[in-house]
Design a protein around this motif. Sequence first.
Motif, PDB file in Angstrom:
ATOM      1  N   PRO A  57      15.336  -2.196  11.969  1.00  9.49           N
ATOM      2  CA  PRO A  57      16.665  -1.553  12.017  1.00  9.49           C
ATOM      3  C   PRO A  57      17.805  -2.345  12.635  1.00  9.49           C
ATOM      4  CG  PRO A  57      15.259  -0.709  13.760  1.00  9.49           C
ATOM      5  CD  PRO A  57      14.416  -1.677  12.984  1.00  9.49           C
ATOM      6  N   THR A  58      17.505  -3.523  13.159  1.00  9.21           N
ATOM      7  CA  THR A  58      18.565  -4.213  13.916  1.00  9.21           C
ATOM      8  C   THR A  58      18.732  -5.689  13.526  1.00  9.21           C
ATOM      9  OG1 THR A  58      16.921  -4.617  15.656  1.00  9.21           O
ATOM     10  CG2 THR A  58      18.403  -2.720  15.970  1.00  9.21           C
ATOM     11  N   GLN A 104      23.429  -4.012   5.891  1.00 12.29           N
ATOM     12  CA  GLN A 104      22.594  -2.823   5.689  1.00 12.29           C
ATOM     13  C   GLN A 104      21.303  -3.183   4.942  1.00 12.29           C
ATOM     14  OE1 GLN A 104      23.348  -0.474   7.551  1.00 12.29           O
ATOM     15  NE2 GLN A 104      25.456  -1.126   7.955  1.00 12.29           N
ATOM     16  N   GLY A 105      21.418  -4.045   3.918  1.00 14.26           N
ATOM     17  CA  GLY A 105      20.270  -4.389   3.077  1.00 14.26           C
ATOM     18  C   GLY A 105      19.137  -5.063   3.832  1.00 14.26           C
ATOM     19  N   MET A 128      13.912  -4.732  -7.851  1.00  9.90           N
ATOM     20  CA  MET A 128      14.627  -5.058  -6.601  1.00  9.90           C
ATOM     21  C   MET A 128      16.144  -5.001  -6.843  1.00  9.90           C
ATOM     22  SD  MET A 128      13.845  -8.369  -4.196  1.00  9.90           S
ATOM     23  CE  MET A 128      12.074  -8.392  -4.109  1.00  9.90           C
ATOM     24  N   SER A 129      16.901  -4.408  -5.942  1.00  5.57           N
ATOM     25  CA  SER A 129      18.359  -4.333  -6.110  1.00  5.57           C
ATOM     26  C   SER A 129      18.969  -5.723  -5.920  1.00  5.57           C
ATOM     27  CB  SER A 129      18.954  -3.369  -5.086  1.00  5.57           C
ATOM     28  OG  SER A 129      18.865  -3.933  -3.801  1.00  5.57           O
ATOM     29  N   ASP A 130      20.228  -5.855  -6.311  1.00  6.55           N
ATOM     30  CA  ASP A 130      20.917  -7.139  -6.210  1.00  6.55           C
ATOM     31  C   ASP A 130      20.906  -7.701  -4.791  1.00  6.55           C
ATOM     32  OD1 ASP A 130      21.444  -7.194  -8.830  1.00  6.55           O
ATOM     33  OD2 ASP A 130      23.641  -7.050  -8.651  1.00  6.55           O
ATOM     34  N   VAL A 131      21.190  -6.837  -3.840  1.00  6.48           N
ATOM     35  CA  VAL A 131      21.268  -7.338  -2.464  1.00  6.48           C
ATOM     36  C   VAL A 131      19.883  -7.724  -1.949  1.00  6.48           C
ATOM     37  CG1 VAL A 131      21.233  -5.052  -1.349  1.00  6.48           C
ATOM     38  CG2 VAL A 131      22.242  -6.994  -0.157  1.00  6.48           C
ATOM     39  N   GLN A 132      18.866  -6.950  -2.320  1.00  3.61           N
ATOM     40  CA  GLN A 132      17.499  -7.296  -1.898  1.00  3.61           C
ATOM     41  C   GLN A 132      17.082  -8.634  -2.516  1.00  3.61           C
ATOM     42  OE1 GLN A 132      15.672  -5.420   0.413  1.00  3.61           O
ATOM     43  NE2 GLN A 132      17.611  -4.362   0.600  1.00  3.61           N
ATOM     44  N   VAL A 146      26.170 -11.461   9.236  1.00  2.00           N
ATOM     45  CA  VAL A 146      26.202 -10.141   8.600  1.00  2.00           C
ATOM     46  C   VAL A 146      27.548  -9.436   8.783  1.00  2.00           C
ATOM     47  CG1 VAL A 146      23.694  -9.823   8.851  1.00  2.00           C
ATOM     48  CG2 VAL A 146      25.239  -8.838  10.566  1.00  2.00           C
ATOM     49  N   LEU A 147      28.357  -9.903   9.723  1.00  3.19           N
ATOM     50  CA  LEU A 147      29.668  -9.268   9.921  1.00  3.19           C
ATOM     51  C   LEU A 147      30.605  -9.574   8.754  1.00  3.19           C
ATOM     52  CD1 LEU A 147      30.263  -9.881  13.747  1.00  3.19           C
ATOM     53  CD2 LEU A 147      29.425  -7.808  12.611  1.00  3.19           C
TER      54      LEU A 147
END
Length: 104
Positions: A70-71, A61-62, A1-5, A53-54
């Motif tokens: 997607p939203t 994105q993650g 898993m990536s860092d952001v995930q 998220v802003l």
Amino acid sequence: MSDVQQRIDDLVKNNRVVLFMKGNAQFPMCGFSGRAVQILKACGVTDLKTFNVLEDEEVRQGIKEYANWPTIPQLYIGGEFVGGSDIMMEMYESGELQQALGGQ
Ligand SMILES: N[C@@H](CCC(=O)N[C@@H](CS)C(=O)NCC(=O)O)C(=O)O
Ligand code: FES
């Protein structure tokens, strides 16, 4: 898993009710996010954890990959993805959301 995930995974597993949104509960920066907060308030949620998220493009994105959705907004209860604002409204109207929140 990536860092952001991994960061997202920790956040949703360590907090019972998490809403990824634009802005915060006091100052939503988008109508969809505002609606999501209002629905959770109507359900009587007192332990809501919000993530703006802003302020974090990587999470913005993650999170779309994490749930394959997607939203924003995105609601998680007990580590499980629930849905966006349309799904939240449908589940609120049918009583399913209140039930998923533990009948609060
Ligand atoms: N129908 C969606 C509305 C949410 C939506 O369309 N969000 C858009 C505009 S706020 C979005 O997240 N776009 C991608 C982005 O801003 O990164 C729902 O049920 O939540
Ligand atoms: S920020 Fe434009 S629709 Fe959400």
